[in-house]
Motif scaffolding. Structure first.
Motif, PDB file in Angstrom:
ATOM      1  N   VAL A 161       1.116 -28.970 -39.156  1.00  0.00           N
ATOM      2  CA  VAL A 161       0.817 -30.143 -39.980  1.00  0.00           C
ATOM      3  C   VAL A 161       2.107 -30.873 -40.382  1.00  0.00           C
ATOM      4  N   TRP A 163       4.308 -33.864 -42.907  1.00  0.00           N
ATOM      5  CA  TRP A 163       4.514 -33.991 -44.353  1.00  0.00           C
ATOM      6  C   TRP A 163       3.867 -35.229 -44.948  1.00  0.00           C
ATOM      7  N   LYS A 187       0.677 -23.871 -40.301  1.00  0.00           N
ATOM      8  CA  LYS A 187       2.080 -24.054 -40.689  1.00  0.00           C
ATOM      9  C   LYS A 187       2.219 -25.443 -41.289  1.00  0.00           C
ATOM     10  N   GLU A 225       7.140 -22.572 -33.247  1.00  0.00           N
ATOM     11  CA  GLU A 225       7.183 -22.201 -31.818  1.00  0.00           C
ATOM     12  C   GLU A 225       6.584 -20.811 -31.584  1.00  0.00           C
ATOM     13  N   THR A 244       7.713 -34.127 -30.517  1.00  0.00           N
ATOM     14  CA  THR A 244       7.360 -32.731 -30.809  1.00  0.00           C
ATOM     15  C   THR A 244       6.083 -32.360 -30.068  1.00  0.00           C
ATOM     16  N   LEU A 263      -0.661 -37.685 -32.574  1.00  0.00           N
ATOM     17  CA  LEU A 263       0.766 -38.037 -32.554  1.00  0.00           C
ATOM     18  C   LEU A 263       1.032 -39.409 -33.167  1.00  0.00           C
ATOM     19  N   CYS A 296       0.043 -42.314 -40.029  1.00  0.00           N
ATOM     20  CA  CYS A 296      -0.151 -42.550 -38.594  1.00  0.00           C
ATOM     21  C   CYS A 296      -1.005 -43.792 -38.383  1.00  0.00           C
ATOM     22  N   GLU A 397       7.942 -46.436 -33.400  1.00  0.00           N
ATOM     23  CA  GLU A 397       7.045 -46.294 -34.548  1.00  0.00           C
ATOM     24  C   GLU A 397       7.891 -46.397 -35.820  1.00  0.00           C
TER      25      GLU A 397
HETATM   26  P1  NAD Z   1       7.248 -33.552 -36.724  1.00  0.00           P
HETATM   27  O1  NAD Z   1       6.782 -33.535 -35.315  1.00  0.00           O
HETATM   28  O2  NAD Z   1       8.705 -33.574 -36.972  1.00  0.00           O
HETATM   29  O3  NAD Z   1       6.688 -32.283 -37.522  1.00  0.00           O
HETATM   30  C1  NAD Z   1       5.305 -32.010 -37.610  1.00  0.00           C
HETATM   31  C2  NAD Z   1       5.108 -30.508 -37.772  1.00  0.00           C
HETATM   32  O4  NAD Z   1       5.551 -29.864 -36.572  1.00  0.00           O
HETATM   33  C3  NAD Z   1       5.912 -29.873 -38.900  1.00  0.00           C
HETATM   34  O5  NAD Z   1       5.173 -28.837 -39.491  1.00  0.00           O
HETATM   35  C4  NAD Z   1       7.119 -29.315 -38.163  1.00  0.00           C
HETATM   36  O6  NAD Z   1       7.752 -28.254 -38.853  1.00  0.00           O
HETATM   37  C5  NAD Z   1       6.483 -28.837 -36.871  1.00  0.00           C
HETATM   38  N1  NAD Z   1       7.399 -28.714 -35.738  1.00  0.00           N
HETATM   39  C6  NAD Z   1       8.543 -29.397 -35.498  1.00  0.00           C
HETATM   40  N2  NAD Z   1       9.091 -28.985 -34.336  1.00  0.00           N
HETATM   41  C7  NAD Z   1       8.277 -28.027 -33.826  1.00  0.00           C
HETATM   42  C8  NAD Z   1       8.302 -27.226 -32.645  1.00  0.00           C
HETATM   43  N3  NAD Z   1       9.293 -27.327 -31.761  1.00  0.00           N
HETATM   44  N4  NAD Z   1       7.289 -26.357 -32.437  1.00  0.00           N
HETATM   45  C9  NAD Z   1       6.264 -26.248 -33.319  1.00  0.00           C
HETATM   46  N5  NAD Z   1       6.195 -26.971 -34.462  1.00  0.00           N
HETATM   47  C10 NAD Z   1       7.182 -27.864 -34.703  1.00  0.00           C
HETATM   48  O7  NAD Z   1       6.533 -34.802 -37.399  1.00  0.00           O
HETATM   49  P2  NAD Z   1       6.709 -35.344 -38.876  1.00  0.00           P
HETATM   50  O8  NAD Z   1       7.951 -36.133 -38.968  1.00  0.00           O
HETATM   51  O9  NAD Z   1       6.482 -34.233 -39.847  1.00  0.00           O
HETATM   52  O10 NAD Z   1       5.430 -36.316 -39.006  1.00  0.00           O
HETATM   53  C11 NAD Z   1       5.459 -37.675 -38.744  1.00  0.00           C
HETATM   54  C12 NAD Z   1       4.804 -37.995 -37.424  1.00  0.00           C
HETATM   55  O11 NAD Z   1       3.468 -37.518 -37.434  1.00  0.00           O
HETATM   56  C13 NAD Z   1       4.686 -39.476 -37.149  1.00  0.00           C
HETATM   57  O12 NAD Z   1       5.022 -39.734 -35.815  1.00  0.00           O
HETATM   58  C14 NAD Z   1       3.218 -39.780 -37.373  1.00  0.00           C
HETATM   59  O13 NAD Z   1       2.727 -40.911 -36.692  1.00  0.00           O
HETATM   60  C15 NAD Z   1       2.602 -38.525 -36.889  1.00  0.00           C
HETATM   61  N6  NAD Z   1       1.255 -38.391 -37.423  1.00  0.00           N
HETATM   62  C16 NAD Z   1       0.186 -38.519 -36.569  1.00  0.00           C
HETATM   63  C17 NAD Z   1      -1.114 -38.451 -37.058  1.00  0.00           C
HETATM   64  C18 NAD Z   1      -2.308 -38.600 -36.164  1.00  0.00           C
HETATM   65  O14 NAD Z   1      -3.399 -38.232 -36.595  1.00  0.00           O
HETATM   66  N7  NAD Z   1      -2.167 -39.102 -34.961  1.00  0.00           N
HETATM   67  C19 NAD Z   1      -1.309 -38.229 -38.416  1.00  0.00           C
HETATM   68  C20 NAD Z   1      -0.208 -38.124 -39.254  1.00  0.00           C
HETATM   69  C21 NAD Z   1       1.081 -38.186 -38.740  1.00  0.00           C
END
Ligand code: NAD
Length: 496
Positions: A161, A163, A187, A225, A244, A263, A296, A397
């Motif tokens: 998830v 933030w 997580k 991971e 990611t 995403l 998002c 974005e």
């Molecule tokens: P992020 O990808 O940096 O992190 C998201 C989650 O993934 C966090 O819990 C993070 O710790 C975890 N993570 C990071 N690297 C990882 C890895 N290598 N393996 C497994 N887990 C990992 O994203 P963010 O900055 O927290 O969130 C913002 C992004 O989320 C924006 O791009 C937004 O558009 C997108 N988002 C999409 C939706 C949707 O429904 N499409 C909804 C909300 C947010």
């Protein structure tokens, strides 16, 4: 149930939040913790256990055992998941203020926005409490046989998830995974784990058997991971950044796990010359600046017909100027800070790049000057016009309070520019002409199209599927499709 260690830190007592494993709050395997700080002023909110890959493995093992136990029906009495989700929903509602306050302190959004998110979560639990996956009986060519198609749970699910909406985005994963008969390890984002952990406590009270729901806090590279590569995890449901998501898809291919990827998005709003301008201005305002632009489904690009562009910009500027920046806990605040320093720097870079490429700054364009806000990650509501399509505010974005406004000369022009993005999450069109609206709805490349309808408050509806075209994701959450994405389809053919 002892969730907390009291410990002395700085000049006041703080709580240490622990991992939620197998129905109990426990330290991480290294006993390490880290700090969560308030984005509005840098103050310490609390400390939380720093989970490790070993902790993530333990969580998956507990989830696996719980899934097998419940699947074999060895629980006595057998669990009624609908009832538990309904009770949990009631408990979430009863604890709205505490959950929302914790979220505002760790995430930065206004308390009204946090309360709205908690209510959305409660509604999600309630909705999935009453939903069942669709099985069927099918007539096949041989009438002596009976074919039954059933939806079975997948098994252990990893829910990862971000933030920006920590509880709401977790809610779809948690509720649909449990309702479909799975177990889940969640997580949360490393910077917003506190409100999530409080939800664990409510599920204990609601009577969820141990191990079906587990929370491991910590970083994506370590805990995340491990969850994605663990052989016992059968499905990964990830919400976050597109880069990611690509990495997760690669990692999950090791044993062909099922993936749902929600995403990034760069959602366009099209405002035609026959639109109700005031309604379109309100939709843009709400869609762009809600949650400080960190959603998002937020509006991220505006395409306005040339004829009405001056009046649209003037009205939007007037409303955006009235936004009150501040600490989300203060009732007068209508927009909180950007969540973190890296996010703030990214938004600043995107705005600077757009201005360097010739755009006209209509409003904002930097941090507020008020000394009261100097310790937080604040950025002014920002509007730019005369924007080059190659500038970062358009091509990337933007996850912050900055909006590019681009003039177009027709619906075809608007649709072509709107579709010229790698993303395809949401899109919106404002026009009173039904034929134009239908054309736009058909041609816009997006998982959700809003026609004369608001982004923002309930930016989407629980009952309908939500997800992205193109690089905005794979699969859908919410609605019956969301529930069924946590199932496998099994066909059984009975002979005579
Ligand atoms: P992020 O990808 O940096 O992190 C998201 C989650 O993934 C966090 O819990 C993070 O710790 C975890 N993570 C990071 N690297 C990882 C890895 N290598 N393996 C497994 N887990 C990992 O994203 P963010 O900055 O927290 O969130 C913002 C992004 O989320 C924006 O791009 C937004 O558009 C997108 N988002 C999409 C939706 C949707 O429904 N499409 C909804 C909300 C947010």
């Amino acid at each position: 149930m002892n969730k907390r260690n009291w410990e002395f830190r700085e000049t006041f007592f703080v709580l240490t939040y622990k991992l939620f494993l197998n129905g109990e709050f426990v330290d991480s395997s290294t006993k390490e913790t880290y700090e969560i700080r308030n984005p509005a002023n840098g103050s310490l909110v609390d400390t939380v256990a720093r989970g490790t890959p070993e902790d993530a493995r333990a969580a998956v093992d507990f989830a696996y055992d719980a899934f097998k136990r419940e699947r074999q029906g060895s629980s006595a009495p057998p669990i009624n998941i609908s009832r538990i989700l309904q009770v949990a929903s009631d408990l979430v509602r009863q604890n709205e203020t505490e959950l929302a306050t914790t979220m505002t302190l760790e995430q930065g959004k206004t308390i009204a926005e946090s309360k709205g998110e908690i209510r959305f979560f409660a509604h999600t639990l309630e909705y999935y409490a009453g939903l069942k996956a669709r099985g069927s009986q099918v007539n096949i060519s041989d009438p002596s046989k009976l074919a039954v198609v059933e939806k079975e749970p997948v098994g252990v699910v990893a829910g990862i998830v971000p933030w920006n909406n920590p509880i709401l985005l977790m809610g779809a994963k948690l509720a649909s995974a449990l309702a479909a008969g799975n177990s889940i390890v969640i997580k949360p984002a490393s910077t917003t784990p506190l409100s999530t952990l409080k939800v664990g406590e409510l599920f204990v009270k609601a009577g969820l058997p141990k191990g079906l729901l587990n929370f491991v806090t910590g970083s994506g590279e370590t805990v995340g991971e491990e969850l994605v590569t663990n052989p016992k995890t059968r499905k990964v449901s990830f919400t976050g950044d597109t880069a990611t998501g690509k990495r997760i898809m690669q990692l999950a291919s090791s044993n062909l796990k099922r993936v749902t990827l929600e995403l990034g998005g760069s959602n366009p709003i099209i405002v035609a010359d026959d639109a109700d301008i005031d309604a379109a201005v309100n939709a843009t305002l709400n869609g762009r600046f809600r949650n400080c632009g960190q959603g998002c489904m937020c509006v991220k690009r505006t395409y306005v017909f040339e004829k009405i562009a001056p009046i649209f910009v003037e009205k939007l500027k007037s409303k955006a100027s009235a936004i009150v920046l501040g600490d989300g806990m203060k009732p007068e605040t209508t927009m909180g800070p950007v969540h973190s320093k890296p996010q703030l720097e990214k938004v600043s870079r995107q705005v600077s790049d757009t201005i360097e490429k010739g755009a006209n700054l209509v409003l904002g364009g930097g941090a507020p000057s008020s000394p009261e806000l100097s310790k937080g990650f604040f950025y002014l509501p920002t509007l730019v016009t005369d924007v080059d399509q190659t500038s970062k505010l358009v091509s990337e974005e933007c996850f912050g309070p900055a909006l590019p406004i681009i003039t177009v000369d027709s619906m075809d022009d608007a649709i072509e520019q709107a579709n010229s993005s790698i993303y395809g999450l949401g899109a919106s069109v404002w026009t009173k002409d039904l034929a134009r609206a239908k054309k736009a709805a058909r041609e816009l490349e997006a998982g959700t199209v809003l026609v004369n309808s608001l982004y923002g408050a309930g930016g989407w509806e629980i009952e309908v599927p939500m997800g992205g075209f193109k690089q905005s994701g794979v699969g859908r959450e919410y609605g019956i499709e969301g529930l069924e994405s946590y199932t496998e389809t099994k066909t059984t053919i009975y002979g005579s």
